[in-house]
Design a protein around this motif. Structure first.
Motif, PDB file in Angstrom:
ATOM      1  N   ILE A 134       0.877  -1.171   0.000  1.00  0.00           N
ATOM      2  CA  ILE A 134       0.000   0.000   0.000  1.00  0.00           C
ATOM      3  C   ILE A 134       0.914   1.221   0.000  1.00  0.00           C
ATOM      4  O   ILE A 134       1.734   1.384   0.897  1.00  0.00           O
ATOM      5  CB  ILE A 134      -0.919  -0.008   1.236  1.00  0.00           C
ATOM      6  CG1 ILE A 134      -1.811  -1.240   1.211  1.00  0.00           C
ATOM      7  CG2 ILE A 134      -1.734   1.280   1.304  1.00  0.00           C
ATOM      8  CD1 ILE A 134      -2.546  -1.492   2.502  1.00  0.00           C
ATOM      9  N   ILE A 135       0.760   2.072  -1.007  1.00  0.00           N
ATOM     10  CA  ILE A 135       1.604   3.256  -1.130  1.00  0.00           C
ATOM     11  C   ILE A 135       0.769   4.481  -0.763  1.00  0.00           C
ATOM     12  O   ILE A 135      -0.327   4.671  -1.280  1.00  0.00           O
ATOM     13  CB  ILE A 135       2.129   3.420  -2.581  1.00  0.00           C
ATOM     14  CG1 ILE A 135       2.803   2.134  -3.081  1.00  0.00           C
ATOM     15  CG2 ILE A 135       3.070   4.614  -2.674  1.00  0.00           C
ATOM     16  CD1 ILE A 135       4.017   1.717  -2.300  1.00  0.00           C
ATOM     17  N   THR A 136       1.302   5.301   0.139  1.00  0.00           N
ATOM     18  CA  THR A 136       0.591   6.509   0.559  1.00  0.00           C
ATOM     19  C   THR A 136       1.594   7.616   0.887  1.00  0.00           C
ATOM     20  O   THR A 136       2.759   7.337   1.161  1.00  0.00           O
ATOM     21  CB  THR A 136      -0.327   6.225   1.764  1.00  0.00           C
ATOM     22  OG1 THR A 136      -1.156   7.355   2.018  1.00  0.00           O
ATOM     23  CG2 THR A 136       0.460   5.879   3.008  1.00  0.00           C
ATOM     24  N   HIS A 137       1.116   8.835   0.850  1.00  0.00           N
ATOM     25  CA  HIS A 137       1.955   9.983   1.189  1.00  0.00           C
ATOM     26  C   HIS A 137       1.566  10.480   2.576  1.00  0.00           C
ATOM     27  O   HIS A 137       0.386  10.622   2.885  1.00  0.00           O
ATOM     28  CB  HIS A 137       1.774  11.106   0.161  1.00  0.00           C
ATOM     29  CG  HIS A 137       2.713  12.239   0.375  1.00  0.00           C
ATOM     30  ND1 HIS A 137       2.361  13.377   1.064  1.00  0.00           N
ATOM     31  CD2 HIS A 137       4.003  12.399   0.017  1.00  0.00           C
ATOM     32  CE1 HIS A 137       3.388  14.185   1.107  1.00  0.00           C
ATOM     33  NE2 HIS A 137       4.406  13.621   0.476  1.00  0.00           N
ATOM     34  N   ILE A 138       2.559  10.735   3.405  1.00  0.00           N
ATOM     35  CA  ILE A 138       2.331  11.270   4.746  1.00  0.00           C
ATOM     36  C   ILE A 138       2.546  12.788   4.670  1.00  0.00           C
ATOM     37  O   ILE A 138       3.645  13.236   4.338  1.00  0.00           O
ATOM     38  CB  ILE A 138       3.302  10.658   5.777  1.00  0.00           C
ATOM     39  CG1 ILE A 138       3.275   9.132   5.746  1.00  0.00           C
ATOM     40  CG2 ILE A 138       3.010  11.209   7.169  1.00  0.00           C
ATOM     41  CD1 ILE A 138       1.969   8.505   6.166  1.00  0.00           C
ATOM     42  N   PRO A 139       1.526  13.591   4.936  1.00  0.00           N
ATOM     43  CA  PRO A 139       1.688  15.048   4.856  1.00  0.00           C
ATOM     44  C   PRO A 139       2.666  15.577   5.913  1.00  0.00           C
ATOM     45  O   PRO A 139       2.872  14.947   6.944  1.00  0.00           O
ATOM     46  CB  PRO A 139       0.288  15.588   5.098  1.00  0.00           C
ATOM     47  CG  PRO A 139      -0.502  14.470   5.653  1.00  0.00           C
ATOM     48  CD  PRO A 139       0.198  13.194   5.338  1.00  0.00           C
ATOM     49  N   ARG A 140       3.243  16.732   5.631  1.00  0.00           N
ATOM     50  CA  ARG A 140       4.178  17.356   6.576  1.00  0.00           C
ATOM     51  C   ARG A 140       3.478  17.776   7.858  1.00  0.00           C
ATOM     52  O   ARG A 140       4.047  17.738   8.935  1.00  0.00           O
ATOM     53  CB  ARG A 140       4.849  18.557   5.952  1.00  0.00           C
ATOM     54  CG  ARG A 140       5.821  18.193   4.885  1.00  0.00           C
ATOM     55  CD  ARG A 140       6.671  19.387   4.485  1.00  0.00           C
ATOM     56  NE  ARG A 140       7.511  19.050   3.358  1.00  0.00           N
ATOM     57  CZ  ARG A 140       8.663  18.394   3.436  1.00  0.00           C
ATOM     58  NH1 ARG A 140       9.090  17.996   4.601  1.00  0.00           N
ATOM     59  NH2 ARG A 140       9.372  18.126   2.362  1.00  0.00           N
ATOM     60  N   SER A 141       2.251  18.215   7.747  1.00  0.00           N
ATOM     61  CA  SER A 141       1.497  18.594   8.942  1.00  0.00           C
ATOM     62  C   SER A 141       0.034  18.229   8.735  1.00  0.00           C
ATOM     63  O   SER A 141      -0.438  18.134   7.606  1.00  0.00           O
ATOM     64  CB  SER A 141       1.634  20.089   9.217  1.00  0.00           C
ATOM     65  OG  SER A 141       1.063  20.819   8.160  1.00  0.00           O
ATOM     66  N   ALA A 142      -0.646  18.059   9.830  1.00  0.00           N
ATOM     67  CA  ALA A 142      -2.070  17.719   9.762  1.00  0.00           C
ATOM     68  C   ALA A 142      -2.875  18.983   9.492  1.00  0.00           C
ATOM     69  O   ALA A 142      -2.670  20.011  10.131  1.00  0.00           O
ATOM     70  CB  ALA A 142      -2.514  17.081  11.066  1.00  0.00           C
ATOM     71  N   ALA A 143      -3.740  18.907   8.537  1.00  0.00           N
ATOM     72  CA  ALA A 143      -4.614  20.042   8.214  1.00  0.00           C
ATOM     73  C   ALA A 143      -6.055  19.601   8.429  1.00  0.00           C
ATOM     74  O   ALA A 143      -6.444  18.509   8.048  1.00  0.00           O
ATOM     75  CB  ALA A 143      -4.404  20.485   6.771  1.00  0.00           C
ATOM     76  N   VAL A 144      -6.797  20.443   9.040  1.00  0.00           N
ATOM     77  CA  VAL A 144      -8.199  20.133   9.311  1.00  0.00           C
ATOM     78  C   VAL A 144      -9.060  21.139   8.573  1.00  0.00           C
ATOM     79  O   VAL A 144      -8.820  22.343   8.623  1.00  0.00           O
ATOM     80  CB  VAL A 144      -8.484  20.209  10.843  1.00  0.00           C
ATOM     81  CG1 VAL A 144      -9.937  19.926  11.108  1.00  0.00           C
ATOM     82  CG2 VAL A 144      -7.592  19.235  11.582  1.00  0.00           C
ATOM     83  N   PHE A 145     -10.044  20.626   7.887  1.00  0.00           N
ATOM     84  CA  PHE A 145     -10.987  21.503   7.175  1.00  0.00           C
ATOM     85  C   PHE A 145     -12.334  21.420   7.874  1.00  0.00           C
ATOM     86  O   PHE A 145     -12.884  20.340   8.047  1.00  0.00           O
ATOM     87  CB  PHE A 145     -11.125  21.087   5.727  1.00  0.00           C
ATOM     88  CG  PHE A 145     -12.185  21.884   5.001  1.00  0.00           C
ATOM     89  CD1 PHE A 145     -11.909  23.172   4.562  1.00  0.00           C
ATOM     90  CD2 PHE A 145     -13.453  21.379   4.811  1.00  0.00           C
ATOM     91  CE1 PHE A 145     -12.876  23.912   3.918  1.00  0.00           C
ATOM     92  CE2 PHE A 145     -14.432  22.109   4.177  1.00  0.00           C
ATOM     93  CZ  PHE A 145     -14.146  23.386   3.722  1.00  0.00           C
ATOM     94  N   VAL A 146     -12.834  22.536   8.288  1.00  0.00           N
ATOM     95  CA  VAL A 146     -14.155  22.607   8.880  1.00  0.00           C
ATOM     96  C   VAL A 146     -14.886  23.724   8.142  1.00  0.00           C
ATOM     97  O   VAL A 146     -14.386  24.839   8.037  1.00  0.00           O
ATOM     98  CB  VAL A 146     -14.098  22.938  10.378  1.00  0.00           C
ATOM     99  CG1 VAL A 146     -15.481  23.042  10.965  1.00  0.00           C
ATOM    100  CG2 VAL A 146     -13.263  21.895  11.122  1.00  0.00           C
ATOM    101  N   GLY A 147     -16.016  23.400   7.638  1.00  0.00           N
ATOM    102  CA  GLY A 147     -16.738  24.442   6.912  1.00  0.00           C
ATOM    103  C   GLY A 147     -17.718  23.863   5.914  1.00  0.00           C
ATOM    104  O   GLY A 147     -18.067  22.700   5.962  1.00  0.00           O
TER     105      GLY A 147
END
Length: 65
Positions: free
Chosen positions: A50-63
């Motif tokens: 399973i290939i995936t990218h780990i983001p540099r920081s966690a981003a949360v979208f609320v809206g």
């Protein structure tokens, strides 16, 4: 399927591509490109990593869109 806590993985491999075993927990390889990570995993004997990218920081979208 229960949710996984990938906090330690995110800290260690931030900004990188990773290849995981089918258990979705064990990192087989990590690196700068998906292609290189896949190649290392396949050479290591893993037929379907399973290939995936780990983001540099966690981003949360609320809206609302």
């Amino acid at each position: 399927m229960s949710p996984l806590n990938r906090t330690a993985m995110a800290k260690k491999h931030a900004g990188k591509w990773v290849a995981l075993k089918q258990d979705r927990k064990t990192v087989i390889a990590s690196g700068k490109s998906a292609k290189s990570v896949y190649s290392v995993a396949v050479k290591g004997g893993y037929k379907r990593p399973i290939i995936t990218h780990i983001p540099r920081s966690a981003a949360v979208f609320v809206g609302k869109m």
